[in-house]
Motif scaffolding. Structure first.
Motif, PDB file in Angstrom:
ATOM      1  N   TRP A  90       4.651 -10.469   0.058  1.00 31.81           N
ATOM      2  CA  TRP A  90       5.213  -9.804   1.077  1.00 31.81           C
ATOM      3  C   TRP A  90       4.713  -8.525   1.474  1.00 31.81           C
ATOM      4  CZ3 TRP A  90       8.288 -12.771   4.081  1.00 31.81           C
ATOM      5  CH2 TRP A  90       8.936 -12.297   5.075  1.00 31.81           C
ATOM      6  N   PRO A  91       3.671  -8.467   2.091  1.00 32.86           N
ATOM      7  CA  PRO A  91       3.045  -7.194   2.538  1.00 32.86           C
ATOM      8  C   PRO A  91       4.009  -6.317   3.496  1.00 32.86           C
ATOM      9  CG  PRO A  91       1.828  -8.768   3.371  1.00 32.86           C
ATOM     10  CD  PRO A  91       2.839  -9.475   2.683  1.00 32.86           C
ATOM     11  N   SER A  92       3.487  -5.000   3.723  1.00 34.39           N
ATOM     12  CA  SER A  92       4.045  -4.308   4.843  1.00 34.39           C
ATOM     13  C   SER A  92       3.501  -4.910   6.168  1.00 34.39           C
ATOM     14  CB  SER A  92       3.725  -2.834   4.858  1.00 34.39           C
ATOM     15  OG  SER A  92       2.272  -2.737   5.060  1.00 34.39           O
ATOM     16  N   ALA A  93       4.455  -4.814   7.209  1.00 31.45           N
ATOM     17  CA  ALA A  93       4.163  -5.379   8.394  1.00 31.45           C
ATOM     18  C   ALA A  93       2.644  -4.934   9.028  1.00 31.45           C
ATOM     19  CB  ALA A  93       5.130  -5.012   9.504  1.00 31.45           C
ATOM     20  N   LEU A 179      -0.477  -3.318 -16.830  1.00 27.67           N
ATOM     21  CA  LEU A 179      -0.274  -3.440 -15.259  1.00 27.67           C
ATOM     22  C   LEU A 179      -0.964  -1.934 -14.976  1.00 27.67           C
ATOM     23  CD1 LEU A 179       3.324  -4.848 -14.783  1.00 27.67           C
ATOM     24  CD2 LEU A 179       1.096  -6.066 -14.525  1.00 27.67           C
ATOM     25  N   ILE A 180      -1.803  -2.000 -14.165  1.00 28.54           N
ATOM     26  CA  ILE A 180      -2.403  -0.852 -13.523  1.00 28.54           C
ATOM     27  C   ILE A 180      -2.160  -0.804 -11.834  1.00 28.54           C
ATOM     28  CG2 ILE A 180      -4.420   0.711 -13.048  1.00 28.54           C
ATOM     29  CD1 ILE A 180      -5.681  -0.312 -15.430  1.00 28.54           C
ATOM     30  N   TRP A 181      -1.561  -0.065 -11.235  1.00 29.15           N
ATOM     31  CA  TRP A 181      -1.090  -0.150  -9.745  1.00 29.15           C
ATOM     32  C   TRP A 181      -1.199   1.077  -9.237  1.00 29.15           C
ATOM     33  CZ3 TRP A 181       0.413  -4.991 -10.652  1.00 29.15           C
ATOM     34  CH2 TRP A 181       0.859  -5.799  -9.592  1.00 29.15           C
ATOM     35  N   GLY A 182      -1.942   0.930  -7.827  1.00 27.59           N
ATOM     36  CA  GLY A 182      -1.838   2.147  -7.082  1.00 27.59           C
ATOM     37  C   GLY A 182      -0.440   2.401  -6.483  1.00 27.59           C
ATOM     38  N   ARG A 183       0.070   3.741  -6.535  1.00 31.10           N
ATOM     39  CA  ARG A 183       1.192   3.975  -6.129  1.00 31.10           C
ATOM     40  C   ARG A 183       1.544   3.548  -4.575  1.00 31.10           C
ATOM     41  NH1 ARG A 183       5.180   6.905  -8.317  1.00 31.10           N
ATOM     42  NH2 ARG A 183       3.629   7.829  -9.921  1.00 31.10           N
ATOM     43  N   GLU A 184       0.539   3.619  -3.505  1.00 33.02           N
ATOM     44  CA  GLU A 184       0.653   3.366  -2.223  1.00 33.02           C
ATOM     45  C   GLU A 184       0.185   2.111  -1.767  1.00 33.02           C
ATOM     46  OE1 GLU A 184      -0.487   6.846   0.166  1.00 33.02           O
ATOM     47  OE2 GLU A 184      -0.477   7.965  -1.637  1.00 33.02           O
ATOM     48  N   ASP A 185       0.317   1.041  -2.733  1.00 30.57           N
ATOM     49  CA  ASP A 185      -0.123   0.053  -2.691  1.00 30.57           C
ATOM     50  C   ASP A 185       0.745  -0.722  -1.565  1.00 30.57           C
ATOM     51  OD1 ASP A 185      -0.779  -3.002  -2.542  1.00 30.57           O
ATOM     52  OD2 ASP A 185      -1.094  -3.076  -4.410  1.00 30.57           O
ATOM     53  N   ARG A 186       0.400  -1.252  -0.252  1.00 33.52           N
ATOM     54  CA  ARG A 186       1.249  -1.756   0.794  1.00 33.52           C
ATOM     55  C   ARG A 186       1.132  -3.286   0.711  1.00 33.52           C
ATOM     56  NH1 ARG A 186      -2.012   2.451   3.015  1.00 33.52           N
ATOM     57  NH2 ARG A 186      -0.923   4.282   3.490  1.00 33.52           N
ATOM     58  N   ALA A 187       0.089  -4.002   0.053  1.00 39.04           N
ATOM     59  CA  ALA A 187       0.069  -5.414  -0.011  1.00 39.04           C
ATOM     60  C   ALA A 187       0.778  -5.917  -1.021  1.00 39.04           C
ATOM     61  CB  ALA A 187      -1.586  -5.710  -0.373  1.00 39.04           C
ATOM     62  N   ASP A 208      -1.737   7.565  -8.693  1.00 39.44           N
ATOM     63  CA  ASP A 208      -1.545   8.380  -7.743  1.00 39.44           C
ATOM     64  C   ASP A 208      -2.528   8.371  -6.796  1.00 39.44           C
ATOM     65  OD1 ASP A 208       1.050   9.032  -8.612  1.00 39.44           O
ATOM     66  OD2 ASP A 208       0.409  10.887  -9.611  1.00 39.44           O
ATOM     67  N   ASP A 209      -2.319   8.817  -5.451  1.00 37.87           N
ATOM     68  CA  ASP A 209      -3.273   8.784  -4.394  1.00 37.87           C
ATOM     69  C   ASP A 209      -4.390   7.603  -4.202  1.00 37.87           C
ATOM     70  OD1 ASP A 209      -2.532  11.430  -3.748  1.00 37.87           O
ATOM     71  OD2 ASP A 209      -3.655  11.970  -5.462  1.00 37.87           O
ATOM     72  N   SER A 210      -3.671   6.448  -4.311  1.00 43.17           N
ATOM     73  CA  SER A 210      -4.472   5.151  -4.190  1.00 43.17           C
ATOM     74  C   SER A 210      -3.585   4.132  -3.721  1.00 43.17           C
ATOM     75  CB  SER A 210      -4.870   4.535  -5.833  1.00 43.17           C
ATOM     76  OG  SER A 210      -5.380   3.431  -5.726  1.00 43.17           O
ATOM     77  N   GLY A 211      -4.204   3.141  -2.843  1.00 37.38           N
ATOM     78  CA  GLY A 211      -3.525   1.895  -2.305  1.00 37.38           C
ATOM     79  C   GLY A 211      -3.771   0.965  -3.443  1.00 37.38           C
ATOM     80  N   ASP A 212      -4.353  -0.423  -2.733  1.00 38.78           N
ATOM     81  CA  ASP A 212      -4.269  -1.673  -3.523  1.00 38.78           C
ATOM     82  C   ASP A 212      -5.517  -1.549  -4.391  1.00 38.78           C
ATOM     83  OD1 ASP A 212      -6.347  -2.599  -2.049  1.00 38.78           O
ATOM     84  OD2 ASP A 212      -4.843  -3.504  -0.574  1.00 38.78           O
TER      85      ASP A 212
END
Length: 240
Positions: A90-93, A179-187, A208-212
């Motif tokens: 359920w990604p961002s629009a 789990l390793i995750w980008g804080r700004e992951d929009r997907a 931090d300072d990372s998307g997906d």
């Protein structure tokens, strides 16, 4: 390309093309969760004399998690990086719109627009990559425009990545898992990782300072976490 040169100085690293990705081609019509996990099992059999640590990112994470839930005895550790399959996709629009537009028409402009949803800071990444940016961009565009790659990606997303792995199956993963995750992951947003961490007791490391794709945007932070989890003693010797 930003972490493998460092990883191979301390570890034996196997980096396959996923089916239908990179230079690989798919010549059969049975591309599904079962066939992909069989492929991974055969890959491990052919390349690893001992159970490996399995690292999966996005689609690769969904494949890795499915494999670990059924054949955990084949691996010693699991690392899921911004992984699909742990919850409903359920990604961002804006991400969904950018992805759809790029898949329909994989142009240079559509890809740049889509990257703005994938990355925390596209301009920062361009500056970091320097002369590697243009070939990186050209390669991804060329692959996205290749009919066989597009067909394989559609099938893998439908059959492997988007369907949620049931909590019962995920609970069968008994190997140490992080789990390793980008804080700004929009997907696959951070809440998915936090819920999985709470439910299954998997340690969560937020970059931090990372998307997906934290290994692309923040390779050193990614490596710091990975080395610490893989082999703390080896990392200590390496940095001494």
């Amino acid at each position: 390309m930003r972490v493998i040169p460092d990883l191979v100085t301390t570890h034996r690293v196997i980096v396959p093309d996923l089916p239908g990705h990179g230079a690989s081609t798919v010549t059969t019509n049975d591309l599904n969760a079962d066939s992909v996990t069989r492929w991974l099992d055969e890959l491990i059999e052919e390349t690893c004399s001992v159970p490996p640590t399995l690292v999966g990112h996005l689609l690769g994470g969904a494949i890795a998690a499915r494999f670990a839930s059924n054949q955990g005895d084949r691996i010693q550790q699991l690392v899921l990086v911004d992984s699909l399959g742990l919850d409903r996709f359920w990604p961002s629009a804006r991400f969904a719109f950018g992805l759809f537009r790029f898949l329909v028409r994989p142009t240079d402009r559509a890809y740049h627009s889509f990257l703005d949803q994938c990355l925390a800071d596209r301009n920062e990444l361009i500056e970091q990559l320097g002369d590697d940016w243009k070939p990186f961009l050209a390669y991804n565009l060329e692959r996205a425009r290749t009919p066989s790659v597009k067909a394989a990606m559609r099938t893998l997303m439908k059959e492997v990545a988007v369907p949620t792995i049931s909590p019962e199956k995920l609970a069968r993963i008994t190997v140490p898992t992080i789990l390793i995750w980008g804080r700004e992951d929009r997907a696959i947003r951070l809440g998915v990782a936090r819920e999985a961490s709470d439910r299954y007791g998997w340690p969560l490391h937020v970059i931090d300072d990372s998307g997906d794709d934290p290994k692309l945007e923040q390779p050193q932070s990614f490596l710091d976490v990975l080395y610490d989890e893989l082999d703390h003693d080896s990392y200590s010797e390496r940095t001494a």
